[in-house]
Design an enzyme around this catalytic site. Structure first.
Site, PDB file in Angstrom:
ATOM      1  N   TYR A  33       0.758  -1.344  -0.017  1.00 15.14           N
ATOM      2  CA  TYR A  33       0.021  -0.085   0.138  1.00 15.14           C
ATOM      3  C   TYR A  33       0.702   1.271   0.207  1.00 15.14           C
ATOM      4  O   TYR A  33       2.217   1.168   0.348  1.00 15.14           O
ATOM      5  CB  TYR A  33      -0.911   0.266   1.019  1.00 15.14           C
ATOM      6  CG  TYR A  33      -0.119   0.286   2.508  1.00 15.14           C
ATOM      7  CD1 TYR A  33       0.078  -0.005   3.201  1.00 15.14           C
ATOM      8  CD2 TYR A  33      -0.754   1.345   3.063  1.00 15.14           C
ATOM      9  CE1 TYR A  33       1.110  -0.456   4.451  1.00 15.14           C
ATOM     10  CE2 TYR A  33       0.349   2.190   4.202  1.00 15.14           C
ATOM     11  CZ  TYR A  33       0.741   0.944   4.925  1.00 15.14           C
ATOM     12  OH  TYR A  33       1.435   1.270   5.924  1.00 15.14           O
ATOM     13  N   ARG A  52       8.521   3.996  -4.552  1.00 12.85           N
ATOM     14  CA  ARG A  52       8.414   3.289  -3.562  1.00 12.85           C
ATOM     15  C   ARG A  52       7.481   2.163  -3.860  1.00 12.85           C
ATOM     16  O   ARG A  52       7.629   0.885  -3.583  1.00 12.85           O
ATOM     17  CB  ARG A  52       7.652   3.311  -1.906  1.00 12.85           C
ATOM     18  CG  ARG A  52       8.227   2.415  -1.170  1.00 12.85           C
ATOM     19  CD  ARG A  52       8.164   3.442   0.640  1.00 12.85           C
ATOM     20  NE  ARG A  52       6.921   4.115   0.399  1.00 12.85           N
ATOM     21  CZ  ARG A  52       6.610   5.048   1.590  1.00 12.85           C
ATOM     22  NH1 ARG A  52       7.506   5.183   3.045  1.00 12.85           N
ATOM     23  NH2 ARG A  52       5.087   5.233   2.515  1.00 12.85           N
ATOM     24  N   ARG A 100      -7.469 -20.852  -2.560  1.00 15.83           N
ATOM     25  CA  ARG A 100      -6.319 -20.140  -0.928  1.00 15.83           C
ATOM     26  C   ARG A 100      -5.343 -21.665  -1.773  1.00 15.83           C
ATOM     27  O   ARG A 100      -5.737 -22.335  -1.492  1.00 15.83           O
ATOM     28  CB  ARG A 100      -7.001 -19.977   0.280  1.00 15.83           C
ATOM     29  CG  ARG A 100      -5.884 -20.047   1.025  1.00 15.83           C
ATOM     30  CD  ARG A 100      -6.914 -20.386   2.317  1.00 15.83           C
ATOM     31  NE  ARG A 100      -5.665 -19.642   3.618  1.00 15.83           N
ATOM     32  CZ  ARG A 100      -4.592 -20.142   4.084  1.00 15.83           C
ATOM     33  NH1 ARG A 100      -5.416 -21.404   4.013  1.00 15.83           N
ATOM     34  NH2 ARG A 100      -3.880 -20.029   5.082  1.00 15.83           N
ATOM     35  N   HIS A 102      -0.813 -20.910  -0.577  1.00 16.77           N
ATOM     36  CA  HIS A 102      -0.023 -19.674  -0.011  1.00 16.77           C
ATOM     37  C   HIS A 102       0.784 -19.441  -1.003  1.00 16.77           C
ATOM     38  O   HIS A 102       1.378 -18.082  -1.802  1.00 16.77           O
ATOM     39  CB  HIS A 102       0.973 -20.584   1.253  1.00 16.77           C
ATOM     40  CG  HIS A 102      -0.153 -20.963   2.577  1.00 16.77           C
ATOM     41  ND1 HIS A 102      -1.102 -21.337   2.294  1.00 16.77           N
ATOM     42  CD2 HIS A 102       0.098 -20.200   3.864  1.00 16.77           C
ATOM     43  CE1 HIS A 102      -1.181 -21.441   3.577  1.00 16.77           C
ATOM     44  NE2 HIS A 102      -0.651 -20.855   4.343  1.00 16.77           N
ATOM     45  N   LYS A 149       6.702  -1.575   2.127  1.00 16.82           N
ATOM     46  CA  LYS A 149       5.425  -1.400   2.364  1.00 16.82           C
ATOM     47  C   LYS A 149       4.424  -2.009   2.637  1.00 16.82           C
ATOM     48  O   LYS A 149       2.996  -1.813   1.625  1.00 16.82           O
ATOM     49  CB  LYS A 149       5.291   0.057   1.972  1.00 16.82           C
ATOM     50  CG  LYS A 149       3.990   1.032   3.007  1.00 16.82           C
ATOM     51  CD  LYS A 149       4.338   2.771   2.356  1.00 16.82           C
ATOM     52  CE  LYS A 149       3.374   3.408   3.146  1.00 16.82           C
ATOM     53  NZ  LYS A 149       3.398   3.396   4.658  1.00 16.82           N
ATOM     54  N   GLU A 182      11.943   2.363  14.614  1.00 17.13           N
ATOM     55  CA  GLU A 182      10.652   3.063  13.887  1.00 17.13           C
ATOM     56  C   GLU A 182       9.859   2.909  14.795  1.00 17.13           C
ATOM     57  O   GLU A 182       9.287   2.309  15.693  1.00 17.13           O
ATOM     58  CB  GLU A 182      10.803   2.855  12.441  1.00 17.13           C
ATOM     59  CG  GLU A 182       9.862   1.626  12.044  1.00 17.13           C
ATOM     60  CD  GLU A 182       9.824   1.563  10.505  1.00 17.13           C
ATOM     61  OE1 GLU A 182       9.606   2.401   9.836  1.00 17.13           O
ATOM     62  OE2 GLU A 182      10.006   0.145  10.314  1.00 17.13           O
ATOM     63  N   LEU A 207      11.594   1.253   7.584  1.00 15.81           N
ATOM     64  CA  LEU A 207      10.711   1.679   6.143  1.00 15.81           C
ATOM     65  C   LEU A 207      11.056   3.040   5.382  1.00 15.81           C
ATOM     66  O   LEU A 207      11.523   3.571   6.155  1.00 15.81           O
ATOM     67  CB  LEU A 207       9.169   2.084   6.181  1.00 15.81           C
ATOM     68  CG  LEU A 207       8.201   2.573   4.754  1.00 15.81           C
ATOM     69  CD1 LEU A 207       8.285   0.793   4.135  1.00 15.81           C
ATOM     70  CD2 LEU A 207       7.323   3.308   5.339  1.00 15.81           C
TER      71      LEU A 207
HETATM   72  N1  PDD Z   1       2.912   4.437   7.418  1.00 15.91           N
HETATM   73  N2  PDD Z   1       7.090   3.651   8.899  1.00 15.91           N
HETATM   74  C1  PDD Z   1       6.159   2.564   8.941  1.00 15.91           C
HETATM   75  C2  PDD Z   1       6.252   1.608   9.913  1.00 15.91           C
HETATM   76  C3  PDD Z   1       5.088   3.364   8.392  1.00 15.91           C
HETATM   77  O1  PDD Z   1       3.848   3.056   7.867  1.00 15.91           O
HETATM   78  C4  PDD Z   1       5.064   4.657   7.663  1.00 15.91           C
HETATM   79  C5  PDD Z   1       3.810   5.392   6.808  1.00 15.91           C
HETATM   80  C6  PDD Z   1       6.775   5.613   7.892  1.00 15.91           C
HETATM   81  C7  PDD Z   1       6.424   6.359   6.672  1.00 15.91           C
HETATM   82  O2  PDD Z   1       6.697   6.485   5.951  1.00 15.91           O
HETATM   83  P1  PDD Z   1       5.940   8.054   4.829  1.00 15.91           P
HETATM   84  O3  PDD Z   1       6.275   9.456   5.439  1.00 15.91           O
HETATM   85  O4  PDD Z   1       6.552   8.108   3.548  1.00 15.91           O
HETATM   86  O5  PDD Z   1       4.578   7.878   4.986  1.00 15.91           O
HETATM   87  C8  PDD Z   1       7.161   4.840   8.600  1.00 15.91           C
HETATM   88  C9  PDD Z   1       1.599   5.406   6.300  1.00 15.91           C
HETATM   89  C10 PDD Z   1       0.838   6.962   6.796  1.00 15.91           C
HETATM   90  C11 PDD Z   1       0.316   4.117   7.435  1.00 15.91           C
HETATM   91  O6  PDD Z   1       1.017   2.858   7.990  1.00 15.91           O
HETATM   92  O7  PDD Z   1      -0.697   5.133   7.354  1.00 15.91           O
END
Ligand code: PDD
Length: 287
Positions: A33, A52, A100, A102, A149, A182, A207
């Site tokens: 996403y 990304r 389904r 895997h 992501k 993070e 991330l």
């Molecule tokens: N999240 N680290 C994680 C684990 C994240 O899920 C996110 C963003 C970030 C920051 O990334 P960016 O600056 O590219 O948004 C860092 C989004 C906003 C979410 O899950 O809603």
């Protein structure tokens, strides 16, 4: 006003929009996403999020559902249909619908693409930023590919809920070496006891935050330097300031870490200025 979602080529009433129960995103979390902040109808950091997204898809060997130009048109159409000037745009691509199993489905299985948008209130966000947020500390328990992501967000969901139950706005994960990795949905920063801006390097298992990298440019423009070096929760507690970055929160001051005030327990001047500077920069560069 009724909301509209894009689902696999059609615009549907948000309340009734859906994918099949055997979508691999639903069954396996087999998808990726992106989230864009929207300022004045434009996508903040458009390029960084597209890059990304393409990288995440590539790493998981999921086919891109359409090219960048076509996707940009659809994203703007979702904004238009939802009358979003300021808000958030969410996009999800999964490996599609299949019986389904895997392992990957047949190569001709079409990926699923879902896009939603919602308006946010910039004034309310500034009120939140003026208060700042508390952060709690939790052990890192995610997989080794946090650079992707992925919609597989169970540890992040549990961490965020633990934060909420303690009245905090974010949870910071701490690795086996005692260093902050993070946040559950943001990158973590401090201005340490020496006055140095610090955030962990993206060459580690985190991330690659797009807001983080744009803020790096904003910081460089101000003639400031960032030390890409991780920090401990104790260093954060002893820091002058702390903050998080992400498309959802932009630059959000952190006022306490695990119950201990950071600085004087109020949003710091540098974080506050960087928030304003990031927003100015993002508004100028929106696509
Ligand atoms: N999240 N680290 C994680 C684990 C994240 O899920 C996110 C963003 C970030 C920051 O990334 P960016 O600056 O590219 O948004 C860092 C989004 C906003 C979410 O899950 O809603």
């Amino acid at each position: 006003m009724s909301r509209v979602a894009y689902v696999n080529g059609t615009y549907q009433p948000h309340a009734r929009a859906g994918v099949h129960i055997e979508d691999r995103g639903y069954q396996f979390g087999d998808g990726v996403y992106e989230v864009w902040a929207i300022f004045g109808g434009k996508l903040a950091d458009a390029e960084g999020h597209f890059a990304r997204l393409e990288r995440s898809l590539n790493e998981l060997r999921i086919e891109a559902p359409m090219g960048r130009a076509a996707l940009t048109v659809v994203l703007h159409e979702v904004l238009r249909r939802n009358h979003v000037r300021d808000g958030l745009l969410y996009l999800q691509v999964t490996r599609g619908v299949a019986r389904r199993d895997h392992a990957f489905p047949a190569a001709n299985t079409a990926p699923s693409l879902v896009i939603t948008a919602r308006a946010t209130d910039p004034a309310a966000a500034e009120v939140r930023a003026a208060k700042g947020i508390a952060v709690v500390i939790l052990p890192e328990n995610r997989w080794g590919r946090c650079d992707i992501k992925s919609v597989n967000l169970l540890p992040n969901v549990l961490a965020k809920q633990a934060a909420r139950e303690k009245g905090a706005g974010e949870a910071w994960f701490v690795d086996a070496d005692g260093l902050v990795t993070e946040g559950a949905s943001s990158n973590a920063w401090i201005i340490d006891a020496d006055g140095t801006l610090r955030t962990r390097s993206v060459t580690s298992n985190i991330l690659r935050g797009v807001t983080r990298s744009t803020l790096m440019r904003v910081i460089a423009d101000k003639g400031l330097r960032v030390d890409e070096r991780p920090f401990t929760p104790a260093e954060a507690q002893a820091a002058h300031e702390a903050f998080i970055t992400g498309a959802g929160t932009l630059v959000m001051p952190v006022i306490s870490v695990d119950g201990r005030s950071v600085g004087d327990g109020k949003p710091g001047p540098v974080a506050t200025e960087l928030r304003a500077a990031y927003i100015r920069y993002a508004k100028k560069g929106g696509a």
